[in-house]
Design an enzyme around this catalytic site. Structure first.
Site, short mmCIF file in Angstrom:
data_model
loop_
_atom_site.label_atom_id
_atom_site.label_comp_id
_atom_site.label_asym_id
_atom_site.label_seq_id
_atom_site.Cartn_x
_atom_site.Cartn_y
_atom_site.Cartn_z
CG ASP A 115 -22.26 89.94 9.80
OD1 ASP A 115 -23.20 89.23 8.80
OD2 ASP A 115 -22.24 90.15 10.36
CG ASP A 131 -27.65 91.01 8.76
OD1 ASP A 131 -28.18 90.46 9.37
OD2 ASP A 131 -26.27 90.97 8.46
#
Length: 150
Positions: A115, A131
């Protein structure tokens, strides 16, 4: 790929973008937690290894999450292979497939998801392009459902 070509194209392109951005983060940041402000205090690139789901939910659940990603991905591919989808549905499901595959690949290969998108202004969990793709797909599905119900 003749049936639902938009689905396949969106899924492939978005998956490639997801994997390239994660790779660039890994090679650009030597340590987990390293950050680069693009707008100080508002938006940063921050290298995080997430063993959970989107937005860091279910931390440590990488074992079952990798299988869930695989099942969702295979299910979406079978669905797109069998059904004729509208253009908006092709975009929506293509983005969702790209997100599921993108994070699934990370979970299977590394045991975590990379991330890096860090919105600090609203203290939001760090996330990635996969995402983003999943959320775009969900919004498009909601739009398609509302449009079809009218």
């Amino acid at each position: 790929m003749k049936k639902n070509p938009i689905f396949w194209i969106v899924a492939i392109i978005a998956l490639i973008i997801d994997q390239i951005t994660k790779y660039l983060v890994v090679i650009s940041f030597p340590e987990i937690g390293d950050t680069m402000p693009l707008w100080q205090g508002v938006f940063h690139f921050t290298y995080v290894q997430n063993t959970g789901a989107a937005f860091s939910f279910f931390q440590g659940g990488v074992g079952w999450l990798k299988w869930l990603s695989l099942i969702v991905s295979l299910g979406l591919m079978i669905f797109a292979w069998k059904e004729k989808l509208s253009k908006i549905e092709q975009f929506a499901y293509g983005f969702i497939l790209a997100g599921a595959l993108g994070n699934g690949v990370d979970r299977f290969l590394f045991g975590y998801v990379v991330d890096f998108l860090d919105f600090r202004l609203i203290n939001f969990p760090v996330f990635n392009m996969a995402d983003v793709c999943i959320n775009i797909g969900i919004v498009l599905l909601i739009y398609a459902t509302i449009k079809m119900s009218r």
